[in-house]
Design a protein around this motif. Structure first.
Motif, PDB file in Angstrom:
ATOM      1  N   GLU A 260       0.854  -1.184   0.000  1.00  0.00           N
ATOM      2  CA  GLU A 260       0.000   0.000   0.000  1.00  0.00           C
ATOM      3  C   GLU A 260       0.889   1.233   0.000  1.00  0.00           C
ATOM      4  O   GLU A 260       1.825   1.351   0.800  1.00  0.00           O
ATOM      5  CB  GLU A 260      -0.915   0.019   1.221  1.00  0.00           C
ATOM      6  N   THR A 261       0.607   2.158  -0.906  1.00  0.00           N
ATOM      7  CA  THR A 261       1.345   3.407  -0.972  1.00  0.00           C
ATOM      8  C   THR A 261       0.337   4.546  -1.011  1.00  0.00           C
ATOM      9  O   THR A 261      -0.856   4.324  -1.253  1.00  0.00           O
ATOM     10  CB  THR A 261       2.234   3.485  -2.239  1.00  0.00           C
ATOM     11  N   PRO A 262       0.766   5.784  -0.815  1.00  0.00           N
ATOM     12  CA  PRO A 262      -0.171   6.909  -0.929  1.00  0.00           C
ATOM     13  C   PRO A 262      -0.794   7.027  -2.322  1.00  0.00           C
ATOM     14  O   PRO A 262      -1.820   7.686  -2.480  1.00  0.00           O
ATOM     15  CB  PRO A 262       0.712   8.125  -0.605  1.00  0.00           C
ATOM     16  N   ASP A 263      -0.182   6.394  -3.333  1.00  0.00           N
ATOM     17  CA  ASP A 263      -0.727   6.420  -4.693  1.00  0.00           C
ATOM     18  C   ASP A 263      -1.691   5.265  -4.953  1.00  0.00           C
ATOM     19  O   ASP A 263      -2.246   5.165  -6.046  1.00  0.00           O
ATOM     20  CB  ASP A 263       0.418   6.344  -5.706  1.00  0.00           C
ATOM     21  N   GLY A 264      -1.888   4.398  -3.979  1.00  0.00           N
ATOM     22  CA  GLY A 264      -2.685   3.196  -4.186  1.00  0.00           C
ATOM     23  C   GLY A 264      -1.786   1.985  -4.167  1.00  0.00           C
ATOM     24  O   GLY A 264      -0.631   2.031  -3.715  1.00  0.00           O
ATOM     25  N   LEU A 265      -2.286   0.862  -4.678  1.00  0.00           N
ATOM     26  CA  LEU A 265      -1.501  -0.365  -4.682  1.00  0.00           C
ATOM     27  C   LEU A 265      -0.232  -0.183  -5.506  1.00  0.00           C
ATOM     28  O   LEU A 265      -0.264   0.313  -6.631  1.00  0.00           O
ATOM     29  CB  LEU A 265      -2.339  -1.510  -5.263  1.00  0.00           C
ATOM     30  N   GLY A 266       0.880  -0.575  -4.932  1.00  0.00           N
ATOM     31  CA  GLY A 266       2.157  -0.549  -5.628  1.00  0.00           C
ATOM     32  C   GLY A 266       2.925  -1.800  -5.256  1.00  0.00           C
ATOM     33  O   GLY A 266       2.353  -2.773  -4.744  1.00  0.00           O
ATOM     34  N   PHE A 267       4.242  -1.773  -5.488  1.00  0.00           N
ATOM     35  CA  PHE A 267       5.050  -2.952  -5.204  1.00  0.00           C
ATOM     36  C   PHE A 267       6.389  -2.565  -4.609  1.00  0.00           C
ATOM     37  O   PHE A 267       7.013  -1.569  -5.019  1.00  0.00           O
ATOM     38  CB  PHE A 267       5.275  -3.778  -6.475  1.00  0.00           C
ATOM     39  N   ALA A 268       6.816  -3.347  -3.640  1.00  0.00           N
ATOM     40  CA  ALA A 268       8.152  -3.230  -3.080  1.00  0.00           C
ATOM     41  C   ALA A 268       8.970  -4.378  -3.654  1.00  0.00           C
ATOM     42  O   ALA A 268       8.526  -5.535  -3.642  1.00  0.00           O
ATOM     43  CB  ALA A 268       8.108  -3.315  -1.558  1.00  0.00           C
ATOM     44  N   LEU A 269      10.154  -4.069  -4.175  1.00  0.00           N
ATOM     45  CA  LEU A 269      11.008  -5.069  -4.802  1.00  0.00           C
ATOM     46  C   LEU A 269      12.077  -5.503  -3.812  1.00  0.00           C
ATOM     47  O   LEU A 269      12.828  -4.681  -3.289  1.00  0.00           O
ATOM     48  CB  LEU A 269      11.659  -4.479  -6.062  1.00  0.00           C
ATOM     49  N   TRP A 270      12.128  -6.816  -3.570  1.00  0.00           N
ATOM     50  CA  TRP A 270      13.037  -7.361  -2.567  1.00  0.00           C
ATOM     51  C   TRP A 270      13.964  -8.386  -3.205  1.00  0.00           C
ATOM     52  O   TRP A 270      13.575  -9.105  -4.127  1.00  0.00           O
ATOM     53  CB  TRP A 270      12.262  -8.049  -1.440  1.00  0.00           C
ATOM     54  N   GLU A 271      15.186  -8.466  -2.684  1.00  0.00           N
ATOM     55  CA  GLU A 271      16.131  -9.498  -3.098  1.00  0.00           C
ATOM     56  C   GLU A 271      17.048  -9.815  -1.931  1.00  0.00           C
ATOM     57  O   GLU A 271      17.690  -8.920  -1.379  1.00  0.00           O
ATOM     58  CB  GLU A 271      16.953  -9.042  -4.302  1.00  0.00           C
ATOM     59  N   GLU A 272      17.051 -11.094  -1.536  1.00  0.00           N
ATOM     60  CA  GLU A 272      17.895 -11.560  -0.427  1.00  0.00           C
ATOM     61  C   GLU A 272      17.681 -10.725   0.831  1.00  0.00           C
ATOM     62  O   GLU A 272      18.624 -10.305   1.492  1.00  0.00           O
ATOM     63  CB  GLU A 272      19.375 -11.537  -0.847  1.00  0.00           C
ATOM     64  N   GLY A 273      16.413 -10.470   1.145  1.00  0.00           N
ATOM     65  CA  GLY A 273      16.067  -9.752   2.362  1.00  0.00           C
ATOM     66  C   GLY A 273      16.337  -8.270   2.330  1.00  0.00           C
ATOM     67  O   GLY A 273      16.283  -7.593   3.363  1.00  0.00           O
ATOM     68  N   ARG A 274      16.601  -7.735   1.138  1.00  0.00           N
ATOM     69  CA  ARG A 274      16.920  -6.304   1.007  1.00  0.00           C
ATOM     70  C   ARG A 274      15.961  -5.663   0.009  1.00  0.00           C
ATOM     71  O   ARG A 274      15.764  -6.186  -1.086  1.00  0.00           O
ATOM     72  CB  ARG A 274      18.353  -6.139   0.514  1.00  0.00           C
ATOM     73  N   ILE A 275      15.378  -4.548   0.395  1.00  0.00           N
ATOM     74  CA  ILE A 275      14.508  -3.840  -0.530  1.00  0.00           C
ATOM     75  C   ILE A 275      15.381  -3.001  -1.469  1.00  0.00           C
ATOM     76  O   ILE A 275      16.295  -2.304  -1.032  1.00  0.00           O
ATOM     77  CB  ILE A 275      13.489  -2.958   0.217  1.00  0.00           C
ATOM     78  N   PHE A 276      15.132  -3.123  -2.774  1.00  0.00           N
ATOM     79  CA  PHE A 276      15.953  -2.386  -3.723  1.00  0.00           C
ATOM     80  C   PHE A 276      15.132  -1.523  -4.679  1.00  0.00           C
ATOM     81  O   PHE A 276      15.684  -0.850  -5.549  1.00  0.00           O
ATOM     82  CB  PHE A 276      16.855  -3.332  -4.524  1.00  0.00           C
ATOM     83  N   GLY A 277      13.808  -1.526  -4.503  1.00  0.00           N
ATOM     84  CA  GLY A 277      12.998  -0.694  -5.366  1.00  0.00           C
ATOM     85  C   GLY A 277      11.560  -0.598  -4.889  1.00  0.00           C
ATOM     86  O   GLY A 277      11.075  -1.475  -4.174  1.00  0.00           O
ATOM     87  N   VAL A 278      10.904   0.490  -5.272  1.00  0.00           N
ATOM     88  CA  VAL A 278       9.473   0.672  -5.011  1.00  0.00           C
ATOM     89  C   VAL A 278       8.842   1.161  -6.313  1.00  0.00           C
ATOM     90  O   VAL A 278       9.363   2.078  -6.952  1.00  0.00           O
ATOM     91  CB  VAL A 278       9.219   1.686  -3.875  1.00  0.00           C
ATOM     92  N   VAL A 279       7.734   0.526  -6.700  1.00  0.00           N
ATOM     93  CA  VAL A 279       7.060   0.860  -7.949  1.00  0.00           C
ATOM     94  C   VAL A 279       5.667   1.395  -7.639  1.00  0.00           C
ATOM     95  O   VAL A 279       4.905   0.758  -6.899  1.00  0.00           O
ATOM     96  CB  VAL A 279       6.944  -0.366  -8.878  1.00  0.00           C
ATOM     97  N   THR A 280       5.348   2.554  -8.179  1.00  0.00           N
ATOM     98  CA  THR A 280       4.013   3.128  -8.027  1.00  0.00           C
ATOM     99  C   THR A 280       3.438   3.397  -9.413  1.00  0.00           C
ATOM    100  O   THR A 280       4.173   3.452 -10.405  1.00  0.00           O
ATOM    101  CB  THR A 280       4.033   4.425  -7.199  1.00  0.00           C
ATOM    102  N   PHE A 281       2.113   3.582  -9.456  1.00  0.00           N
ATOM    103  CA  PHE A 281       1.421   3.660 -10.734  1.00  0.00           C
ATOM    104  C   PHE A 281       0.397   4.785 -10.741  1.00  0.00           C
ATOM    105  O   PHE A 281      -0.111   5.187  -9.698  1.00  0.00           O
ATOM    106  CB  PHE A 281       0.661   2.352 -11.018  1.00  0.00           C
TER     107      PHE A 281
END
Length: 300
Positions: free
Chosen positions: A256-277
């Motif tokens: 959940e983001t202030p823009d609505g549903l988005g995505f958090a990108l994770w790899e090996e327990g580390r967040i490396f990106g957030v995508v909003t639309f």
């Protein structure tokens, strides 16, 4: 000793920090710049003599005005810094409810949307298009309910001129909001987007993208990202599926983001990106990928 008696003046002043960061973030668009602005605000406070501080009846109001002036100065030079930025510059995405707005509840339900969305990337991008004075007037008045007479002291214009600045900014915001869909429709379209992306369905992904969709990827020169916007449904779909194929260990989790549903990108327990639309007409019209680790501070 009562709790009131235990509260020192310094504690009360330092207790304003969360409010000041909240205000500065909406004005500047990144957490780091907001925190730097608040630090400068406190430096200005402690540069005052004790007699000068004692003469200030409402320290919280003084700090808010000082923060506004600091942010105005930062905004005056921000566009030159953005021009030197590596690749597209995007405001920092933050988790929903990261920086609560003021407790003011406008009578106009349309203005309620402004308060609720005041930390969304969509609105912050609209604010980026404004003049520094417009942005300061809008944030201070429409989000934090500061009277125009006080805003006038910050921007160096008359209260009537500040009223016009806020009105002009409000028109920009309303025009942007008119293109936005309900949160339910937004999330439904993004869910369909995610299903197509995860299955590697190129045709299905193109089908949920607007023909003129634009993807911005902000790596800030720190990590690999598209240096220019990617435009068009076919190009955006192929870019996204290519990125997924290159990172098979990555996981995209609904967020959940202030823009609505988005995505958090994770790899090996580390967040490396957030995508909003952004969504319009039942299709994804804008994809914003924040890959710059310096702008993911609140997601860790």
């Amino acid at each position: 000793m009562t709790p009131e008696e235990q509260t020192t003046p310094d504690a009360a002043v330092l207790g304003e920090r969360r409010h000041l960061v909240s205000l500065a973030f909406r004005m500047l668009g990144t957490v780091a710049e907001a925190e730097d602005a608040v630090q400068e605000t406190y430096l200005r406070w402690y540069r005052l003599s004790q007699a000068e501080r004692d003469a200030i009846e409402v320290p919280a109001a003084w700090l808010t005005r000082a923060a506004g002036r600091v942010c105005l100065n930062v905004l005056d030079s921000a566009r030159r810094r953005r021009e030197r930025y590596v690749g597209p510059w995007l405001p920092e995405p933050v988790p929903a409810h990261a920086f609560p707005a003021s407790a003011v509840t406008p009578e106009d339900p349309l203005e309620r949307v402004t308060l609720d969305d005041s930390i969304s990337s969509a609105l912050l991008l609209v604010l980026e298009s404004m003049t520094p004075a417009e942005r300061v007037a809008f944030v201070l008045h429409d989000v934090f309910a500061m009277p125009f007479a006080e805003i006038a002291e910050i921007v160096g214009r008359s209260p009537a001129a500040c009223r016009q600045l806020a009105a002009s900014a409000r028109r920009h915001v309303r025009q942007s909001r008119e293109r936005r869909v309900s949160r339910a429709e937004h999330d439904e379209v993004v869910t369909a987007f995610a299903a197509a992306a995860r299955s590697g369905d190129l045709a299905g992904l193109i089908a949920v993208l607007d023909p003129d969709v634009v993807l911005h990827s902000d790596g800030g020169g720190v990590v690999s990202a598209a240096r220019k916007p990617v435009v068009g449904a076919d190009r955006v779909a192929r870019f996204l599926l290519g990125a997924l194929s290159k990172n098979p260990a990555a996981t995209a989790l609904e967020q959940e983001t202030p823009d609505g549903l988005g995505f958090a990108l994770w790899e090996e327990g580390r967040i490396f990106g957030v995508v909003t639309f952004e969504v319009g007409g039942g299709l994804v019209t804008d994809v914003r990928m924040m890959m710059n680790p310096e702008k993911l501070t609140l997601w860790r």
